[in-house]
Scaffold this motif. Structure first.
Motif, PDB file in Angstrom:
ATOM      1  N   LEU A  83     -35.168  -7.302   6.240  1.00  0.00           N
ATOM      2  CA  LEU A  83     -34.320  -6.190   6.645  1.00  0.00           C
ATOM      3  C   LEU A  83     -32.837  -6.531   6.518  1.00  0.00           C
ATOM      4  CD1 LEU A  83     -36.085  -4.667   9.750  1.00  0.00           C
ATOM      5  CD2 LEU A  83     -35.871  -3.735   7.464  1.00  0.00           C
ATOM      6  N   LEU A  84     -32.535  -7.828   6.531  1.00  0.00           N
ATOM      7  CA  LEU A  84     -31.133  -8.242   6.490  1.00  0.00           C
ATOM      8  C   LEU A  84     -30.513  -7.953   5.121  1.00  0.00           C
ATOM      9  CD1 LEU A  84     -29.021  -9.546   8.243  1.00  0.00           C
ATOM     10  CD2 LEU A  84     -29.718 -11.771   7.369  1.00  0.00           C
ATOM     11  N   LEU A  85     -31.346  -8.051   4.087  1.00  0.00           N
ATOM     12  CA  LEU A  85     -30.833  -7.927   2.717  1.00  0.00           C
ATOM     13  C   LEU A  85     -30.080  -6.603   2.489  1.00  0.00           C
ATOM     14  CD1 LEU A  85     -31.195 -10.100   0.558  1.00  0.00           C
ATOM     15  CD2 LEU A  85     -32.859  -8.594  -0.529  1.00  0.00           C
ATOM     16  N   PRO A  86     -30.713  -5.450   2.723  1.00  0.00           N
ATOM     17  CA  PRO A  86     -29.975  -4.195   2.499  1.00  0.00           C
ATOM     18  C   PRO A  86     -28.745  -4.078   3.404  1.00  0.00           C
ATOM     19  CG  PRO A  86     -32.106  -3.787   3.565  1.00  0.00           C
ATOM     20  CD  PRO A  86     -32.100  -5.207   3.118  1.00  0.00           C
ATOM     21  N   GLN A  87     -28.841  -4.656   4.605  1.00  0.00           N
ATOM     22  CA  GLN A  87     -27.701  -4.560   5.505  1.00  0.00           C
ATOM     23  C   GLN A  87     -26.494  -5.304   4.927  1.00  0.00           C
ATOM     24  OE1 GLN A  87     -28.417  -4.576   9.844  1.00  0.00           O
ATOM     25  NE2 GLN A  87     -30.309  -5.599   9.363  1.00  0.00           N
ATOM     26  N   LEU A  88     -26.745  -6.526   4.423  1.00  0.00           N
ATOM     27  CA  LEU A  88     -25.637  -7.313   3.893  1.00  0.00           C
ATOM     28  C   LEU A  88     -25.073  -6.681   2.615  1.00  0.00           C
ATOM     29  CD1 LEU A  88     -26.743 -10.969   4.606  1.00  0.00           C
ATOM     30  CD2 LEU A  88     -25.252  -9.450   5.910  1.00  0.00           C
ATOM     31  N   LEU A  89     -25.967  -6.075   1.816  1.00  0.00           N
ATOM     32  CA  LEU A  89     -25.490  -5.371   0.626  1.00  0.00           C
ATOM     33  C   LEU A  89     -24.537  -4.246   1.025  1.00  0.00           C
ATOM     34  CD1 LEU A  89     -28.500  -5.110  -1.837  1.00  0.00           C
ATOM     35  CD2 LEU A  89     -26.246  -6.128  -2.239  1.00  0.00           C
ATOM     36  N   LEU A  90     -24.885  -3.568   2.107  1.00  0.00           N
ATOM     37  CA  LEU A  90     -24.023  -2.477   2.573  1.00  0.00           C
ATOM     38  C   LEU A  90     -22.635  -2.998   2.944  1.00  0.00           C
ATOM     39  CD1 LEU A  90     -26.161  -0.067   4.816  1.00  0.00           C
ATOM     40  CD2 LEU A  90     -25.162   0.376   2.579  1.00  0.00           C
ATOM     41  N   VAL A  91     -22.582  -4.196   3.529  1.00  0.00           N
ATOM     42  CA  VAL A  91     -21.275  -4.751   3.892  1.00  0.00           C
ATOM     43  C   VAL A  91     -20.490  -5.122   2.630  1.00  0.00           C
ATOM     44  CG1 VAL A  91     -20.061  -6.620   5.063  1.00  0.00           C
ATOM     45  CG2 VAL A  91     -22.085  -5.600   6.107  1.00  0.00           C
ATOM     46  N   MET A  92     -21.172  -5.796   1.681  1.00  0.00           N
ATOM     47  CA  MET A  92     -20.485  -6.233   0.467  1.00  0.00           C
ATOM     48  C   MET A  92     -19.955  -5.038  -0.318  1.00  0.00           C
ATOM     49  SD  MET A  92     -20.437  -9.350   0.550  1.00  0.00           S
ATOM     50  CE  MET A  92     -21.054 -10.423   1.811  1.00  0.00           C
ATOM     51  N   LEU A  93     -20.736  -3.981  -0.382  1.00  0.00           N
ATOM     52  CA  LEU A  93     -20.334  -2.788  -1.140  1.00  0.00           C
ATOM     53  C   LEU A  93     -19.668  -1.771  -0.222  1.00  0.00           C
ATOM     54  CD1 LEU A  93     -23.489  -2.311  -3.388  1.00  0.00           C
ATOM     55  CD2 LEU A  93     -21.304  -3.394  -3.974  1.00  0.00           C
ATOM     56  N   SER A  94     -18.744  -2.250   0.619  1.00  0.00           N
ATOM     57  CA  SER A  94     -18.088  -1.313   1.530  1.00  0.00           C
ATOM     58  C   SER A  94     -16.581  -1.488   1.478  1.00  0.00           C
ATOM     59  CB  SER A  94     -18.566  -1.541   2.964  1.00  0.00           C
ATOM     60  OG  SER A  94     -17.920  -2.676   3.508  1.00  0.00           O
ATOM     61  N   THR A  95     -15.879  -0.508   1.977  1.00  0.00           N
ATOM     62  CA  THR A  95     -14.421  -0.606   2.063  1.00  0.00           C
ATOM     63  C   THR A  95     -14.015  -1.561   3.174  1.00  0.00           C
ATOM     64  OG1 THR A  95     -14.368   1.297   3.541  1.00  0.00           O
ATOM     65  CG2 THR A  95     -14.074   1.729   1.193  1.00  0.00           C
ATOM     66  N   GLY A  96     -14.995  -2.127   3.883  1.00  0.00           N
ATOM     67  CA  GLY A  96     -14.679  -3.154   4.857  1.00  0.00           C
ATOM     68  C   GLY A  96     -14.200  -4.445   4.181  1.00  0.00           C
ATOM     69  N   MET A  97     -14.727  -4.707   2.951  1.00  0.00           N
ATOM     70  CA  MET A  97     -14.355  -5.926   2.232  1.00  0.00           C
ATOM     71  C   MET A  97     -13.104  -5.714   1.390  1.00  0.00           C
ATOM     72  SD  MET A  97     -16.579  -8.078   3.219  1.00  0.00           S
ATOM     73  CE  MET A  97     -16.103  -9.420   2.143  1.00  0.00           C
ATOM     74  N   ALA A  98     -12.985  -4.551   0.786  1.00  0.00           N
ATOM     75  CA  ALA A  98     -11.856  -4.280  -0.113  1.00  0.00           C
ATOM     76  C   ALA A  98     -11.641  -2.769  -0.196  1.00  0.00           C
ATOM     77  CB  ALA A  98     -12.162  -4.838  -1.498  1.00  0.00           C
ATOM     78  N   PRO A  99     -10.420  -2.340  -0.462  1.00  0.00           N
ATOM     79  CA  PRO A  99     -10.181  -0.899  -0.605  1.00  0.00           C
ATOM     80  C   PRO A  99     -11.028  -0.332  -1.738  1.00  0.00           C
ATOM     81  CG  PRO A  99      -8.107  -2.100  -0.468  1.00  0.00           C
ATOM     82  CD  PRO A  99      -9.192  -3.126  -0.613  1.00  0.00           C
ATOM     83  N   VAL A 100     -11.315   0.946  -1.661  1.00  0.00           N
ATOM     84  CA  VAL A 100     -12.265   1.569  -2.586  1.00  0.00           C
ATOM     85  C   VAL A 100     -11.826   1.409  -4.045  1.00  0.00           C
ATOM     86  CG1 VAL A 100     -11.258   3.896  -2.514  1.00  0.00           C
ATOM     87  CG2 VAL A 100     -13.731   3.598  -2.870  1.00  0.00           C
ATOM     88  N   SER A 101     -10.506   1.325  -4.269  1.00  0.00           N
ATOM     89  CA  SER A 101     -10.014   1.220  -5.648  1.00  0.00           C
ATOM     90  C   SER A 101     -10.424  -0.091  -6.313  1.00  0.00           C
ATOM     91  CB  SER A 101      -8.483   1.336  -5.658  1.00  0.00           C
ATOM     92  OG  SER A 101      -7.941   0.347  -4.799  1.00  0.00           O
ATOM     93  N   ALA A 102     -10.833  -1.075  -5.512  1.00  0.00           N
ATOM     94  CA  ALA A 102     -11.240  -2.365  -6.064  1.00  0.00           C
ATOM     95  C   ALA A 102     -12.642  -2.319  -6.664  1.00  0.00           C
ATOM     96  CB  ALA A 102     -11.188  -3.440  -4.981  1.00  0.00           C
TER      97      ALA A 102
END
Lengths: 247, 314
Positions: free
Chosen positions: A168-187
């Motif tokens: 269950l952790l896998l999709p959760q971590l993917l959501l973090v990596m592919l989020s504006t939490g890591m970088a602005p959407v333009s990145a």
């Protein structure tokens, strides 16, 4: 509520003894420091420092990693016969679940406290005033509760599976990596941007970032609540139902 | 104190318990005896308010297990098949926890834990985590945890499964002591000797049905009377022994075990007669014994019978 306090104390003592609580406090600090050292010169966050920018994503990610433990605990409890015995005691059906959730909230609050304290050394500031701060803490804990209920339900349900947590952790971590939490959407690449912009982790980290600085993005807060509150009710109902006796 | 009326429990197509009725009087020990899957644990689950009967009903301490589940839970203690304790807590902490969950205040729960640790002779291990305990010690704390507030009815689900002989003995002594304190005990077991030693009454289950019930002696009588068994030193002497015992109503020669048995309803007279006749033979004899049919034989006999309904009852 009879038994809530001793049952919560029991989970806390267990968490301290098997060092789970310690790791839960250490993890976000390590994640935060790691992200900053690796990414602060790579990701362009405009006028905002990366230390200020990335903290919400770290909190969300730490919460998600914590769910592995929550799930394992619920599963072990169900498997070991401990839940069986609790169900024969004159306490309310919901009490053991509530005790586990109180522990998750306590763990989340402590991790939040420690992480923000460390983040101050890196230049992070809570400048949103009292209500911004309250909103920041409340939304973080709301997310913690939602994910913990889901993990508890999943653990109780699949109590004989050894790898449900990791899975269950896998999709959760993917959501973090592919989020504006890591970088602005333009990145992000063009094709990924619509998803990145609207997915829940992005909305929640956007909301937390706004609450921290006082530049509140009401749309993001509304979206964050629109994700969390219905899921709170849903996962809460499922988790409670799985605790049910006399099936 | 415990009453089951036509109790049935199905899980989908699996009929775990079918039309079971029996009663356990207050202050007595009843053993539910059966193989794995005979329905023992399903019955305990219903009685401990963990499962709803599909039909029929059960009363525990006078309360209906479905409609008055709360009152039932206040009256019972339960131990499961594997020790249901928090492994990271010490024995003492577990006992205090269960005391608190039964509504004792902190100080009272601590006092009671101290008492139980003395009573169960666990002082040397009380402050170590359960994780470090042997199976027998876990079981003792497990049973103690069910007694923090003296229950009217105690359910012990296979209390000695997986224990070494000494620990088994200890648990037996414990259970015998409970009955003396007027606790009603329902225990499940796969071991006939355990049912024989511990219980006032035995209910034998097979495929979810009661195939027999009664005291150990009553059940043994179902299979037949006592027998006198002669074991000559040399199997070659079996025919001579059998010939010497000719005239008894039902002489049986068992070549596999090298024995000759005759029924011994009025034990002593038969035994005397057997001795006299053997003496005149002048052969070596390993053993002459008088024995009741074992519960093993009762059990095999009855569970074979139950392939053909209906139940034998006493």
């Amino acid at each position: 509520m009879t038994g809530l306090l001793p049952l919560t104390a029991r989970v806390v003592v267990g968490g301290v003894r098997d060092r789970e609580l310690f790791i839960a406090l250490l993890l976000p600090v390590v994640l935060y420091a790691g992200f900053i050292f690796v990414l602060r010169d790579v990701i362009d966050t405009g006028g905002m420092s990366y230390a200020q920018y990335v903290l919400p994503a770290v909190l969300v990610q730490a919460t998600m990693v914590g769910t592995v433990n929550t799930l394992d605990r619920a599963a072990a409890e169900e498997r070991s016969g401990f839940a069986f015995r609790l169900a024969t005691l004159p306490i309310a059906t919901a009490t053991p679940l509530l005790a586990r959730m109180l522990y998750c909230l306590l763990r989340g609050a402590l991790a939040l406290l420690v992480t923000v304290a460390v983040a101050y050394a890196f230049g992070f500031r809570l400048t949103g005033g009292l209500w911004g701060g309250v909103g920041f803490v409340a939304l973080t804990l709301l997310l913690t509760l939602v994910l913990s209920l889901a993990a508890d339900a999943a653990g109780t349900w699949r109590c004989h599976s050894n790898d449900a947590g990791q899975f269950l952790l896998l999709p959760q971590l993917l959501l973090v990596m592919l989020s504006t939490g890591m970088a602005p959407v333009s990145a992000f690449p063009d094709w990924a941007q619509p998803f990145v912009r609207h997915q829940p982790v992005s909305r929640i980290t956007d909301a937390l970032r706004g609450l921290a600085t006082g530049d509140v993005d009401t749309g993001a807060v509304a979206a964050g609540l629109a994700w969390c509150l219905p899921l709170l009710v849903l996962f809460g109902a499922v988790a409670l139902r799985l605790q049910g006796r006399q099936r | 104190m415990i009453e089951l009326e036509n109790l049935a429990k199905s899980y989908g197509d699996v009929h775990a318990v079918r039309d079971v009725s029996f009663a356990v009087p207050a202050g007595t020990v009843c053993a539910l005896l059966g193989h794995n899957g005979a329905g023992k644990t399903s019955i305990v689950k219903v009685l401990a308010t963990l499962a709803r009967p599909t039909s029929g009903r059960a009363l525990v301490a006078g309360y209906d297990t479905v409609r008055q589940a709360v009152q039932v839970r206040r009256s019972i203690g339960v131990t499961g098949q594997d020790a249901a304790l928090d492994l990271r807590l010490t024995g003492r902490e577990n006992l205090v926890l269960f005391g608190r969950l039964r509504g004792l205040r902190r100080a009272a729960a601590r006092r009671r834990a101290d008492e139980l640790i003395d009573l169960f002779d666990m002082g040397h291990a009380a402050d170590r985590p359960i994780m470090t305990y042997s199976g027998g010690m876990r079981r003792r704390i497990d049973i103690a945890a069910a007694l923090v507030v003296a229950p009217q009815v105690l359910f012990l689900d296979e209390p000695t499964t997986g224990l070494d002989p000494r620990s088994r003995r200890d648990v037996w002594d414990l259970v015998a002591g409970l009955a003396a304190q007027n606790v009603t005990v329902l225990l499940t077991t796969q071991y006939l000797d355990e049912a024989d030693v511990l219980s006032d009454s035995i209910v034998i289950l097979d495929h979810g049905r009661v195939v027999a019930s009664g005291t150990a002696d009553e059940l043994k009588r179902l299979v037949g009377t006592s027998v006198c068994q002669v074991t000559p030193r040399h199997a070659a002497d079996l025919p001579r022994v059998a010939a010497a015992l000719a005239g008894f109503p039902d002489v049986e020669v068992d070549h596999d075990n090298g024995t000759v048995t005759v029924p011994a309803a009025d034990d002593l007279r038969v035994l005397g007669e057997v001795f006299r006749r053997l003496e005149s033979l002048g052969i070596g004899v390993l053993d002459v014994s008088l024995r009741k049919p074992s519960l093993d034989e009762v059990f095999l006999h009855l569970t074979h019978l139950s392939a053909t309904p209906p139940a034998v009852a006493v």
